[in-house]
Design a protein around this motif. Structure first.
Motif, PDB file in Angstrom:
ATOM      1  N   PHE A 129       0.746  -1.050  -0.054  1.00  0.00           N
ATOM      2  CA  PHE A 129       0.045   0.046   0.133  1.00  0.00           C
ATOM      3  C   PHE A 129       0.965   1.351   0.098  1.00  0.00           C
ATOM      4  O   PHE A 129       0.428   2.349  -0.531  1.00  0.00           O
ATOM      5  CB  PHE A 129      -0.985  -0.086   1.097  1.00  0.00           C
ATOM      6  CG  PHE A 129      -2.130   0.952   0.972  1.00  0.00           C
ATOM      7  CD1 PHE A 129      -3.021   0.902   0.192  1.00  0.00           C
ATOM      8  CD2 PHE A 129      -1.974   2.357   1.628  1.00  0.00           C
ATOM      9  CE1 PHE A 129      -4.058   2.082  -0.026  1.00  0.00           C
ATOM     10  CE2 PHE A 129      -3.057   3.158   1.841  1.00  0.00           C
ATOM     11  CZ  PHE A 129      -3.890   2.953   0.674  1.00  0.00           C
ATOM     12  N   LEU A 170      -5.555   2.987 -10.269  1.00  0.00           N
ATOM     13  CA  LEU A 170      -6.816   2.388  -9.627  1.00  0.00           C
ATOM     14  C   LEU A 170      -6.739   0.756  -9.901  1.00  0.00           C
ATOM     15  O   LEU A 170      -7.189   0.158  -9.371  1.00  0.00           O
ATOM     16  CB  LEU A 170      -7.975   3.049 -10.257  1.00  0.00           C
ATOM     17  CG  LEU A 170      -8.299   4.385  -9.799  1.00  0.00           C
ATOM     18  CD1 LEU A 170      -9.356   5.175 -10.520  1.00  0.00           C
ATOM     19  CD2 LEU A 170      -8.621   4.207  -8.231  1.00  0.00           C
ATOM     20  N   LEU A 174      -6.823  -1.721  -7.037  1.00  0.00           N
ATOM     21  CA  LEU A 174      -7.822  -2.961  -7.154  1.00  0.00           C
ATOM     22  C   LEU A 174      -6.835  -4.267  -6.928  1.00  0.00           C
ATOM     23  O   LEU A 174      -7.423  -5.162  -6.094  1.00  0.00           O
ATOM     24  CB  LEU A 174      -8.558  -2.984  -8.437  1.00  0.00           C
ATOM     25  CG  LEU A 174      -9.711  -3.988  -8.486  1.00  0.00           C
ATOM     26  CD1 LEU A 174     -10.722  -3.349  -7.419  1.00  0.00           C
ATOM     27  CD2 LEU A 174     -10.368  -3.926  -9.806  1.00  0.00           C
ATOM     28  N   TYR A 180      -4.811  -8.206  -0.741  1.00  0.00           N
ATOM     29  CA  TYR A 180      -5.163  -8.164   0.851  1.00  0.00           C
ATOM     30  C   TYR A 180      -6.295  -9.264   1.236  1.00  0.00           C
ATOM     31  O   TYR A 180      -6.084  -9.693   2.257  1.00  0.00           O
ATOM     32  CB  TYR A 180      -5.439  -6.689   1.186  1.00  0.00           C
ATOM     33  CG  TYR A 180      -5.859  -6.476   2.736  1.00  0.00           C
ATOM     34  CD1 TYR A 180      -4.718  -6.549   3.608  1.00  0.00           C
ATOM     35  CD2 TYR A 180      -7.088  -6.355   2.979  1.00  0.00           C
ATOM     36  CE1 TYR A 180      -5.025  -6.703   4.899  1.00  0.00           C
ATOM     37  CE2 TYR A 180      -7.488  -6.377   4.521  1.00  0.00           C
ATOM     38  CZ  TYR A 180      -6.306  -6.540   5.235  1.00  0.00           C
ATOM     39  OH  TYR A 180      -6.446  -6.302   6.633  1.00  0.00           O
TER      40      TYR A 180
ATOM     41  N   GLU B  35     -13.103   5.279  -8.890  1.00  0.00           N
ATOM     42  CA  GLU B  35     -12.478   5.432  -7.615  1.00  0.00           C
ATOM     43  C   GLU B  35     -13.437   4.863  -6.618  1.00  0.00           C
ATOM     44  O   GLU B  35     -13.018   4.354  -5.400  1.00  0.00           O
ATOM     45  CB  GLU B  35     -12.238   6.931  -7.555  1.00  0.00           C
ATOM     46  CG  GLU B  35     -10.957   7.440  -6.786  1.00  0.00           C
ATOM     47  CD  GLU B  35     -11.021   8.584  -6.818  1.00  0.00           C
ATOM     48  OE1 GLU B  35     -10.199   9.081  -7.723  1.00  0.00           O
ATOM     49  OE2 GLU B  35     -11.372   9.373  -6.093  1.00  0.00           O
ATOM     50  N   VAL B  38     -13.720   1.256  -6.238  1.00  0.00           N
ATOM     51  CA  VAL B  38     -12.587   0.665  -5.449  1.00  0.00           C
ATOM     52  C   VAL B  38     -12.584   0.749  -3.983  1.00  0.00           C
ATOM     53  O   VAL B  38     -12.368  -0.144  -3.311  1.00  0.00           O
ATOM     54  CB  VAL B  38     -11.257   1.050  -6.275  1.00  0.00           C
ATOM     55  CG1 VAL B  38     -10.128   0.363  -5.497  1.00  0.00           C
ATOM     56  CG2 VAL B  38     -11.158   0.730  -7.604  1.00  0.00           C
ATOM     57  N   LEU B  42     -12.918  -1.767  -0.996  1.00  0.00           N
ATOM     58  CA  LEU B  42     -12.048  -1.922   0.077  1.00  0.00           C
ATOM     59  C   LEU B  42     -12.844  -2.007   1.317  1.00  0.00           C
ATOM     60  O   LEU B  42     -12.501  -2.874   2.235  1.00  0.00           O
ATOM     61  CB  LEU B  42     -11.090  -0.845   0.171  1.00  0.00           C
ATOM     62  CG  LEU B  42      -9.760  -0.333  -0.752  1.00  0.00           C
ATOM     63  CD1 LEU B  42      -9.234   0.641  -0.527  1.00  0.00           C
ATOM     64  CD2 LEU B  42      -8.743  -1.790   0.007  1.00  0.00           C
ATOM     65  N   LEU B  69      -7.957  -2.195   9.062  1.00  0.00           N
ATOM     66  CA  LEU B  69      -7.230  -1.673   7.976  1.00  0.00           C
ATOM     67  C   LEU B  69      -7.558  -1.192   6.645  1.00  0.00           C
ATOM     68  O   LEU B  69      -7.252  -0.155   6.261  1.00  0.00           O
ATOM     69  CB  LEU B  69      -6.183  -2.899   7.754  1.00  0.00           C
ATOM     70  CG  LEU B  69      -5.096  -2.514   7.161  1.00  0.00           C
ATOM     71  CD1 LEU B  69      -4.189  -1.369   7.954  1.00  0.00           C
ATOM     72  CD2 LEU B  69      -3.904  -3.883   6.918  1.00  0.00           C
ATOM     73  N   PRO B  70      -8.490  -1.997   5.999  1.00  0.00           N
ATOM     74  CA  PRO B  70      -9.192  -1.408   4.775  1.00  0.00           C
ATOM     75  C   PRO B  70      -9.806   0.121   4.773  1.00  0.00           C
ATOM     76  O   PRO B  70      -9.721   0.761   4.160  1.00  0.00           O
ATOM     77  CB  PRO B  70     -10.046  -2.600   4.562  1.00  0.00           C
ATOM     78  CG  PRO B  70      -9.499  -3.828   4.946  1.00  0.00           C
ATOM     79  CD  PRO B  70      -9.072  -3.320   6.245  1.00  0.00           C
ATOM     80  N   LEU B  73      -7.051   2.351   4.627  1.00  0.00           N
ATOM     81  CA  LEU B  73      -6.725   2.563   3.382  1.00  0.00           C
ATOM     82  C   LEU B  73      -7.543   3.381   2.527  1.00  0.00           C
ATOM     83  O   LEU B  73      -7.356   4.202   1.834  1.00  0.00           O
ATOM     84  CB  LEU B  73      -6.421   0.965   2.862  1.00  0.00           C
ATOM     85  CG  LEU B  73      -5.566  -0.023   3.376  1.00  0.00           C
ATOM     86  CD1 LEU B  73      -5.517  -1.185   2.437  1.00  0.00           C
ATOM     87  CD2 LEU B  73      -4.274   0.628   3.637  1.00  0.00           C
ATOM     88  N   THR B  76      -7.023   6.941   3.127  1.00  0.00           N
ATOM     89  CA  THR B  76      -5.716   7.346   2.170  1.00  0.00           C
ATOM     90  C   THR B  76      -6.276   7.567   0.885  1.00  0.00           C
ATOM     91  O   THR B  76      -5.965   8.561   0.026  1.00  0.00           O
ATOM     92  CB  THR B  76      -4.681   6.460   2.396  1.00  0.00           C
ATOM     93  OG1 THR B  76      -4.894   6.134   3.596  1.00  0.00           O
ATOM     94  CG2 THR B  76      -3.548   6.987   1.809  1.00  0.00           C
ATOM     95  N   THR B  77      -7.048   6.614   0.135  1.00  0.00           N
ATOM     96  CA  THR B  77      -7.277   6.706  -1.190  1.00  0.00           C
ATOM     97  C   THR B  77      -8.312   7.641  -1.778  1.00  0.00           C
ATOM     98  O   THR B  77      -8.197   8.284  -2.717  1.00  0.00           O
ATOM     99  CB  THR B  77      -7.923   5.445  -1.921  1.00  0.00           C
ATOM    100  OG1 THR B  77      -9.066   4.777  -0.921  1.00  0.00           O
ATOM    101  CG2 THR B  77      -6.827   4.177  -1.837  1.00  0.00           C
ATOM    102  N   ILE B  80      -6.283  10.691  -1.930  1.00  0.00           N
ATOM    103  CA  ILE B  80      -5.544  10.741  -3.189  1.00  0.00           C
ATOM    104  C   ILE B  80      -6.384  11.220  -4.289  1.00  0.00           C
ATOM    105  O   ILE B  80      -6.252  11.764  -5.245  1.00  0.00           O
ATOM    106  CB  ILE B  80      -4.793   9.685  -3.308  1.00  0.00           C
ATOM    107  CG1 ILE B  80      -3.666   9.193  -2.568  1.00  0.00           C
ATOM    108  CG2 ILE B  80      -4.145   9.354  -4.909  1.00  0.00           C
ATOM    109  CD1 ILE B  80      -3.120   7.846  -2.349  1.00  0.00           C
ATOM    110  N   SER B  83      -7.119  14.818  -4.683  1.00  0.00           N
ATOM    111  CA  SER B  83      -6.209  15.585  -5.102  1.00  0.00           C
ATOM    112  C   SER B  83      -5.977  15.315  -6.534  1.00  0.00           C
ATOM    113  O   SER B  83      -5.866  16.295  -7.485  1.00  0.00           O
ATOM    114  CB  SER B  83      -4.820  15.231  -4.517  1.00  0.00           C
ATOM    115  OG  SER B  83      -4.596  13.992  -4.768  1.00  0.00           O
TER     116      SER B  83
END
Lengths: 482, 112
Positions: A129, A170, A174, A180, B35, B38, B42, B69-70, B73, B76-77, B80, B83
């Motif tokens: 990650f 992306l 994925l 994971y 996005e 995804v 997660l 944890l996901p 993550l 964070t995504t 991102i 931005s």
């Protein structure tokens, strides 16, 4: 401990440049140059360190792996660190002169430092990650840097690049999410260990395809290459030199190598796909390069072709193939950065990149002419220069692993490379001088210094290679240890 | 299981939007859709049926909790993604100033 400084130093520099660059004259130049010098020295120190202890691990904050994050560097990673920081050092030296033609220079330096953070981070991260986050950091700054000139063409190129690059990211994300869900961990070593203990599921093939599409888009292999010539030819030249020299290799090839060879494990089908992709890029890149008028666009297509060589070397799957690929990666980043620096020198003096309009510059810009001849010959793989040895190793690896036809085509593509570079040389440097181009002299000090350093690296590595092959190269490929 | 497939269908919808639409703004929306799919994927990975939030407290037996944890993550995504969207929208504004159109078939100065 030293590893984390490869990320911290440029991020601090970017922050300081962002704060003070607007107000203090020449601050951004000196801060960026100082940072790249420090990083290059640190990468050489790390090279020395990895020779004795083989693998460097730093646990951030002292947290142990399942909960904490590690940065890891083995032989290959340190080799990449040296390449990236060497190229960024030289690019920074010549952008002192070059970037004077742009306004708001400090924004360029801040973005460049962020791109450097991303590239160094991708190289040393030991966690999938983190790899994604650094990859995005580098990519976003690259999109912004491509658009830096804010002309119509650079905006168009940056938009295209941003969309394609985001799709690639992306896909990679994925893939990471699926991995994971299958292994319940993100650390590369743990994933490899868990996958080794389980039978190979269909999911892994699906993840491989996702990663392959993502990294091939980042590395601009041929079916995925549409963004590269536009982005390289419209970006400011320091950015094109970095993008072509190290950026696509770090984010595309190195990350691909890490994920496929040390995490998922390369199967014979995957290697076959890599071979075919490499072959197609090699040939298509070379043929497209012949047809170009714009110098930088030709170099961009040439990058696609040379990246094809690197990928085909990886596709052999043997240690000699990977070592040859890594060596060619180094050589390509040297000679392609040199060619881009030369194109910047020509452009800054004559105001044109169109090869049909330029002529007879050899008498007026002798240094640029000589260094670009050396870079071209190294790219084409003529014997005394560095590019010859890496191509030879790749072709040998192809021959040893029984891919005779691939080896033959690689030799033929090398002849094509020679053809388009000689065409470029004849048009720009060694033709009858044109009346319009009078009063042209050698470009500034930064250009000369950077091109002399790069040309001497090409010559020294090439000439010294046969004598050093047993003392440096053989241990080098042993410690690659992929 | 069907939720996962719906997620993939959303991904494909976004991809279709990116590949087929001519308007720059619609392309950016397509990027956003991919996005989100995804991100949702997660979250789905970490989800456990009837799981509770993974907050450790005294005198409590936690038998079934979602994977945190996901979710981290995903945060964070999202940042991102924000931005990237900002950058691309900024580029779209500048492109409109230069070319006077959002149609990508008319924004073609780079060829070859």
């Amino acid at each position: 401990m030293i590893l984390i400084f490869f990320v911290i130093t440029p991020i601090a520099a970017a922050f300081l440049i962002g704060l003070a660059g607007r107000y203090v004259k020449n601050f951004s130049d000196s801060a960026a140059n100082l940072t790249t010098v420090i990083l290059f020295a640190a990468s050489l120190y790390t090279l020395n360190l990895v020779n004795t202890c083989h693998i460097l691990v730093y646990k951030i904050g002292g947290w142990l792996p399942p909960a904490g994050i590690c940065v890891v560097a083995d032989g290959l990673a340190v080799f990449m660190l040296v390449t990236v920081n060497l190229i960024s050092l030289l690019v920074m030296i010549y952008s002192i002169n070059y970037m004077n033609s742009y306004t708001e220079k400090w924004k360029f330096h801040a973005l460049y430092m962020l791109m450097l953070v991303g590239m160094n981070g991708v190289i040393i991260s030991g966690d999938l990650f983190n790899l994604y986050v650094f990859l995005e950091l580098a990519s976003i700054s690259a999109y912004a840097l491509v658009a830096f000139g804010t002309e119509a063409s650079s905006l168009e190129a940056a938009f295209k690049y941003a969309i394609m690059g985001s799709i690639a990211s992306l896909f990679i994300l994925l893939g990471i999410a699926l991995l994971y869900s299958y292994t319940s961990t993100l650390s590369m070593f743990d994933i490899a260990a868990v996958l080794a203990g389980k039978p190979r599921a269909f999911l892994i093939n699906f993840v491989s395809v996702l990663f392959l599409a993502g990294f091939a888009l980042k590395a601009a292999l041929v079916p995925f290459h549409a963004w590269l010539p536009d982005a390289h030819s419209s970006a400011p030249t320091p950015v094109s030199a970095t993008l072509s020299g190290v950026f696509i290799k770090t984010l595309g090839i190195y990350a691909m190598l890490r994920v496929f060879f040390s995490v998922i494990g390369a199967t014979s089908n995957l290697l076959l796909v890599l071979m075919v992709l490499g072959l197609v890029s090699m040939i298509a890149g070379a043929f497209l390069a012949i047809a170009q008028n714009d110098m930088k666009r030709m170099f961009a297509y040439s990058s696609i072709s040379q990246v094809g060589y690197i990928i085909i070397g990886l596709g052999c799957g043997s240690l000699i193939g990977i070592a040859g690929a890594a060596f060619h990666l180094f050589n390509h980043s040297i000679f392609k950065s040199l060619l881009f620096i030369n194109s910047a020198a020509v452009e800054s003096q004559t105001g044109s990149r169109n090869m049909d309009k330029l002529s007879g510059l050899a008498a007026k810009m002798p240094l640029t002419a000589v260094t670009s001849v050396m870079a071209s010959l190294s790219a084409a793989g003529l014997p005394p220069l560095a590019g010859f040895w890496s191509k030879l190793i790749i072709i040998m690896a192809l021959w040893i692993s029984g891919h005779y036809i691939y080896a033959l085509i690689a030799v033929l593509a090398s002849i094509l490379t020679l053809a388009y570079f000689l065409l470029m040389q004849r048009k720009i440097f060694f033709s009858e001088p044109n009346q319009e181009l009078s009063g042209i002299k050698e470009a500034g000090f930064g250009f000369s210094l950077a091109s002399i350093i790069l040309a001497s690296i090409i010559a020294v590595v090439g000439v010294a290679f046969p004598f050093l092959v047993n003392s440096i190269f053989v241990p080098f490929w042993n410690f690659l240890g992929v | 299981m069907s939720l996962y497939f719906l997620c993939f269908i959303l991904f494909c919808v976004g991809l279709y939007c990116l590949l087929r639409k001519r308007n720059i703004i619609k392309i950016i929306i397509g990027l956003g859709i991919i996005e989100y799919s995804v991100n949702m994927f997660l979250i789905l990975i970490g989800y456990r049926t009837n799981g509770r939030a993974p907050i450790f407290a005294r005198n409590q037996e936690i038998s079934n909790m979602v994977d945190p944890l996901p979710q981290a993550l995903c945060l964070t995504t999202i940042v991102i993604g924000l931005s990237i969207t900002l950058l691309v929208v900024g580029l779209a504004v500048r492109i409109y100033e230069k070319y006077g159109t959002f149609d990508i078939t008319k924004i073609r100065r780079l060829k070859g």
